[in-house]
Enzyme design. Structure first.
Site, PDB file in Angstrom:
ATOM      1  N   TYR A  22       0.792  -1.235   0.000  1.00 44.26           N
ATOM      2  CA  TYR A  22       0.000   0.000   0.000  1.00 44.26           C
ATOM      3  C   TYR A  22       0.823   1.285   0.000  1.00 44.26           C
ATOM      4  O   TYR A  22       0.264   2.369  -0.095  1.00 44.26           O
ATOM      5  CB  TYR A  22      -0.962  -0.004   1.194  1.00 44.26           C
ATOM      6  CG  TYR A  22      -1.912  -1.173   1.157  1.00 44.26           C
ATOM      7  CD1 TYR A  22      -2.935  -1.229   0.216  1.00 44.26           C
ATOM      8  CD2 TYR A  22      -1.787  -2.235   2.042  1.00 44.26           C
ATOM      9  CE1 TYR A  22      -3.801  -2.303   0.162  1.00 44.26           C
ATOM     10  CE2 TYR A  22      -2.652  -3.314   2.002  1.00 44.26           C
ATOM     11  CZ  TYR A  22      -3.650  -3.344   1.062  1.00 44.26           C
ATOM     12  OH  TYR A  22      -4.507  -4.411   1.009  1.00 44.26           O
ATOM     13  N   HIS A 100      -8.627   0.997  -6.212  1.00 49.52           N
ATOM     14  CA  HIS A 100      -7.835   0.161  -5.309  1.00 49.52           C
ATOM     15  C   HIS A 100      -6.374   0.535  -5.470  1.00 49.52           C
ATOM     16  O   HIS A 100      -5.887   0.668  -6.592  1.00 49.52           O
ATOM     17  CB  HIS A 100      -8.040  -1.325  -5.607  1.00 49.52           C
ATOM     18  CG  HIS A 100      -9.441  -1.755  -5.362  1.00 49.52           C
ATOM     19  ND1 HIS A 100      -9.933  -1.985  -4.099  1.00 49.52           N
ATOM     20  CD2 HIS A 100     -10.477  -1.937  -6.221  1.00 49.52           C
ATOM     21  CE1 HIS A 100     -11.212  -2.305  -4.196  1.00 49.52           C
ATOM     22  NE2 HIS A 100     -11.565  -2.266  -5.469  1.00 49.52           N
ATOM     23  N   LEU A 101      -5.686   0.718  -4.365  1.00 51.43           N
ATOM     24  CA  LEU A 101      -4.271   1.078  -4.396  1.00 51.43           C
ATOM     25  C   LEU A 101      -3.437  -0.030  -5.028  1.00 51.43           C
ATOM     26  O   LEU A 101      -2.549   0.234  -5.831  1.00 51.43           O
ATOM     27  CB  LEU A 101      -3.773   1.370  -2.977  1.00 51.43           C
ATOM     28  CG  LEU A 101      -4.422   2.573  -2.281  1.00 51.43           C
ATOM     29  CD1 LEU A 101      -4.102   2.570  -0.800  1.00 51.43           C
ATOM     30  CD2 LEU A 101      -3.972   3.859  -2.928  1.00 51.43           C
ATOM     31  N   ARG A 111      -9.494 -11.880  -3.530  1.00 53.22           N
ATOM     32  CA  ARG A 111      -9.537 -10.442  -3.815  1.00 53.22           C
ATOM     33  C   ARG A 111      -9.842 -10.137  -5.287  1.00 53.22           C
ATOM     34  O   ARG A 111     -10.022  -8.989  -5.652  1.00 53.22           O
ATOM     35  CB  ARG A 111      -8.206  -9.784  -3.450  1.00 53.22           C
ATOM     36  CG  ARG A 111      -7.891  -9.826  -1.974  1.00 53.22           C
ATOM     37  CD  ARG A 111      -6.670  -8.980  -1.668  1.00 53.22           C
ATOM     38  NE  ARG A 111      -6.157  -9.228  -0.354  1.00 53.22           N
ATOM     39  CZ  ARG A 111      -6.599  -8.651   0.763  1.00 53.22           C
ATOM     40  NH1 ARG A 111      -7.597  -7.790   0.715  1.00 53.22           N
ATOM     41  NH2 ARG A 111      -6.047  -8.933   1.928  1.00 53.22           N
TER      42      ARG A 111
END
Length: 146
Positions: A22, A100-101, A111
Site C-alpha cells: 500500500y 484500489h491502491l 480479492r
C-alpha cells in the site's frame, strides 16, 4: 463539480499496514494529495473514511442528498462481499469510480472479484494513490460529456 471520496476499512492504516503493498505515505498524506490534485482539476473534493459498512452506506446516501456530482470509492475488503454497498451505489445513481491502491487481480484469489464494481462506471486498480487522481479525471470527463 463536487466529488465525494469514500475510503473503507483499514485505509486509515496507510503508512502502517503492509507498506510493500500500500505504500509508505500515511492516510492523511494521501488525503492531502487527493484534495490538492482535485483543486488543480477545479473540483470540490470531500473525503471520508470508515471501517463500518453502515457508515459507508450513509456516506453514499449523503452524496445523493447533498447533490454530489460523483463518487470515488475504495471499499477495501467490502469490495469482495458487500451487496449492501453495491445496492447503495445503484440506488443513488451517482457516477462512481471504484479505486484500489494495489492490483486486486494480482493478489490472493479471494480479492479478484468485486461485487461493488458493477455498480460503478469503472474501476482503477494497481496505481497506488495516483489511482484517485485517475478516477477524478475520469469522473470529470464522464460528467462533462453528459
Amino acid at each position: 463539480m463536487k466529488i465525494m471520496v469514500i475510503n473503507g476499512p483499514n485505509l486509515n492504516l496507510l503508512g502502517i499496514r503492509e507498506k510493500e503493498i500500500y505504500g509508505a505515505k500515511d492516510f492523511n498524506q494521501v488525503i492531502d494529495y487527493i484534495k490538492e490534485e482535485g483543486k488543480e482539476l477545479g473540483l470540490e473534493v470531500n473525503c471520508f473514511q470508515s471501517n463500518i459498512e453502515g457508515e459507508i452506506i450513509n456516506f453514499i446516501h449523503n452524496a445523493y442528498f447533498e447533490k454530489y456530482d460523483g463518487i470515488i470509492i475504495n471499499p477495501g475488503a467490502y469490495t469482495h462481499y458487500s451487496i449492501a454497498i453495491y445496492d447503495a451505489l445503484k440506488g443513488v445513481e451517482i457516477p462512481t469510480v471504484e479505486v484500489h491502491l494495489s492490483n486486486i487481480h494480482k493478489r490472493e484469489e479471494f480479492r479478484h472479484k468485486s461485487v461493488t464494481a458493477p455498480a460503478c462506471i469503472g474501476q482503477i486498480s494497481g496505481f497506488g494513490e495516483y489511482g484517485y487522481i485517475m478516477a477524478m479525471n475520469a469522473l470529470k470527463n464522464h460528467i462533462k460529456s453528459k
